[in-house]
Write an enzyme that holds these catalytic residues in place. Structure first.
Site, mmCIF file in Angstrom:
data_model
loop_
_atom_site.group_PDB
_atom_site.id
_atom_site.type_symbol
_atom_site.label_atom_id
_atom_site.label_comp_id
_atom_site.label_asym_id
_atom_site.label_seq_id
_atom_site.Cartn_x
_atom_site.Cartn_y
_atom_site.Cartn_z
ATOM 1 N N VAL A 148 0.810 -1.232 0.000
ATOM 2 C CA VAL A 148 0.000 0.000 0.000
ATOM 3 C C VAL A 148 0.840 1.278 0.000
ATOM 4 O O VAL A 148 0.290 2.364 -0.086
ATOM 5 C CB VAL A 148 -1.020 0.014 1.164
ATOM 6 C CG1 VAL A 148 -2.088 -1.043 0.956
ATOM 7 C CG2 VAL A 148 -0.344 -0.133 2.505
ATOM 8 N N ASN A 160 -4.650 0.869 8.364
ATOM 9 C CA ASN A 160 -3.909 0.381 9.525
ATOM 10 C C ASN A 160 -2.450 0.050 9.205
ATOM 11 O O ASN A 160 -1.589 0.126 10.075
ATOM 12 C CB ASN A 160 -4.619 -0.867 10.080
ATOM 13 C CG ASN A 160 -3.755 -1.643 11.033
ATOM 14 O OD1 ASN A 160 -3.541 -1.228 12.164
ATOM 15 N ND2 ASN A 160 -3.214 -2.767 10.572
ATOM 16 N N SER A 180 -1.374 7.297 16.192
ATOM 17 C CA SER A 180 -0.597 6.840 17.348
ATOM 18 C C SER A 180 -0.458 8.001 18.316
ATOM 19 O O SER A 180 -0.504 9.170 17.906
ATOM 20 C CB SER A 180 0.798 6.396 16.893
ATOM 21 O OG SER A 180 1.662 6.289 18.006
ATOM 22 N N TYR A 198 8.289 8.190 12.417
ATOM 23 C CA TYR A 198 6.994 7.642 12.829
ATOM 24 C C TYR A 198 6.089 8.750 13.367
ATOM 25 O O TYR A 198 4.904 8.838 13.010
ATOM 26 C CB TYR A 198 7.229 6.563 13.883
ATOM 27 C CG TYR A 198 6.004 5.788 14.282
ATOM 28 C CD1 TYR A 198 5.388 4.919 13.379
ATOM 29 C CD2 TYR A 198 5.456 5.911 15.559
ATOM 30 C CE1 TYR A 198 4.257 4.207 13.746
ATOM 31 C CE2 TYR A 198 4.332 5.195 15.933
ATOM 32 C CZ TYR A 198 3.734 4.348 15.023
ATOM 33 O OH TYR A 198 2.610 3.637 15.394
ATOM 34 N N ALA A 205 6.276 12.004 12.768
ATOM 35 C CA ALA A 205 5.899 12.928 11.683
ATOM 36 C C ALA A 205 4.806 12.315 10.816
ATOM 37 O O ALA A 205 3.839 12.991 10.438
ATOM 38 C CB ALA A 205 7.124 13.259 10.834
ATOM 39 N N LYS A 235 2.578 10.025 11.662
ATOM 40 C CA LYS A 235 1.302 9.935 12.381
ATOM 41 C C LYS A 235 0.684 11.324 12.594
ATOM 42 O O LYS A 235 -0.551 11.453 12.592
ATOM 43 C CB LYS A 235 1.482 9.204 13.717
ATOM 44 C CG LYS A 235 1.853 7.724 13.535
ATOM 45 C CD LYS A 235 0.798 6.946 12.739
ATOM 46 C CE LYS A 235 1.072 5.460 12.683
ATOM 47 N NZ LYS A 235 0.074 4.726 11.859
#
Lengths: 249, 80
Positions: free
Chosen positions: A59, A85, A146, A158, A160, A162
């Protein structure tokens, strides 16, 4: 939204939180399709739950998402529920100082995490919402965010990504709300999954648990229950539900 | 059956924030800066709620001027 008979796509549904969401949706009698790049995992999922439709897809690749969602739409029509997800939980400080000297955050990993955690959400949503609009389907997009979205030391990419997911949730809720499409975020705290254990070392995880008022990690089923509850509540829109045991209070 | 004229102009003026007197049949999406894609979606929902109808995607694409909006609404049984 009543889940029974609704068509749902879960990206990254082979394991961890995604797997818990698949199981909860199946229990609610939704028609579930999993998009995942883990072919062996999809085979195992298919064997365990013969009602689950499995599509192998990276994806984070726009061309592959376009092709896979087109195939899905030809077979099933517009989806009612998309749960974004899939992603990578990755930790690395901006600058590492070791006995051997100083090193920078790996730029390739920065790009990889942004592609997997943020671009993938855009790719899946733009393809799915286009079909929702042309068929006037009043669907729901659930973006798994998150608690790191507010900035977690050691997680530049991670966090940035989220934070970007939260921004997209708000933007799309405003853009798509008039067409009856809801966009929701769910931000789990530290959860008892393989990916958490792979990305966060045991000592750091123990320290984190001490900061959670409930003094434990979340269970995947608890996060899945939260996702289902915001899907069911037709007035929940544009907001991010934090499910973190009180960590961010 | 509901009346098209008057109500369409009123709904457009509300969504586009323009005086009703400026909403003429030849007014079109391509000639009004404020009538962008997002406003178009708002307008569609406003028309659906105002006339209690459901528009298809083809209708939505076709309704890019006041005269086309009225034509589609007449096809839906809304009278002039």
């Amino acid at each position: 939204m009543e889940l029974r008979g609704k068509k749902a796509i879960v990206t990254g549904g082979v394991r961890g939180l995604g797997r818990a969401m698949v199981e909860t949706l199946l229990a609610s009698e939704a028609a579930v399709t999993v998009f995942d790049l883990n072919a062996a995992g999809l085979d195992e999922l298919r064997k365990q739950y013969n009602l689950v439709n499995c599509i192998e897809c990276d994806v984070s690749d726009y061309e592959k998402v376009t092709a896979a969602t087109s195939r899905y739409h030809e077979q099933f029509g517009a989806v009612d529920i998309l749960i974004n997800n899939a992603g990578i939980l990755y930790s690395e400080p901006l600058i590492k100082i070791t006995s051997e000297g100083i090193t920078r955050h790996d730029a390739a990993m920065w790009n990889k995490v942004l592609a997997a955690d943020l671009s993938s959400v855009f790719y899946m949503t733009v393809c799915v919402v286009e079909k929702m609009i042309t068929t006037r389907t009043r669907g729901i997009i659930v973006n798994i965010s998150s608690v790191s979205a507010s900035g977690n030391a050691g997680q530049s990419a991670y966090s940035a990504a989220k934070a970007g997911v939260n921004a997209l949730t708000a933007v799309w809720a405003k853009e798509l709300g008039p067409m009856g499409i809801r966009v929701i975020g769910v931000a789990p705290g530290f959860t008892d999954t393989d990916s958490t254990k792979e990305a966060v070392n045991e000592a750091a995880l123990r320290e984190t648990v001490k900061k959670v008022p409930l003094r434990r990690l979340g269970k995947p089923a608890e996060i899945a229950d939260g996702v289902i509850s915001v899907i069911r509540n037709d007035f929940f829109n544009g907001k991010v539900l934090e499910l973190d045991g009180g960590l961010t209070v | 059956m509901q009346q098209v004229d008057g109500k369409v102009e009123y709904l457009l003026s509300e969504v586009l924030q323009m005086p009703v007197s400026e909403i003429t049949d030849d007014l079109a999406m391509k000639t009004v800066d404020a009538w962008d894609s997002l406003k178009h979606m708002e307008l569609i929902v406003s028309l659906e709620q105002g006339f209690e109808i459901q528009l298809s995607f083809d209708d939505i694409v076709a309704m890019q001027s006041v005269s086309e909006i009225k034509r589609v609404l007449r096809e839906k049984g809304v009278t002039s």
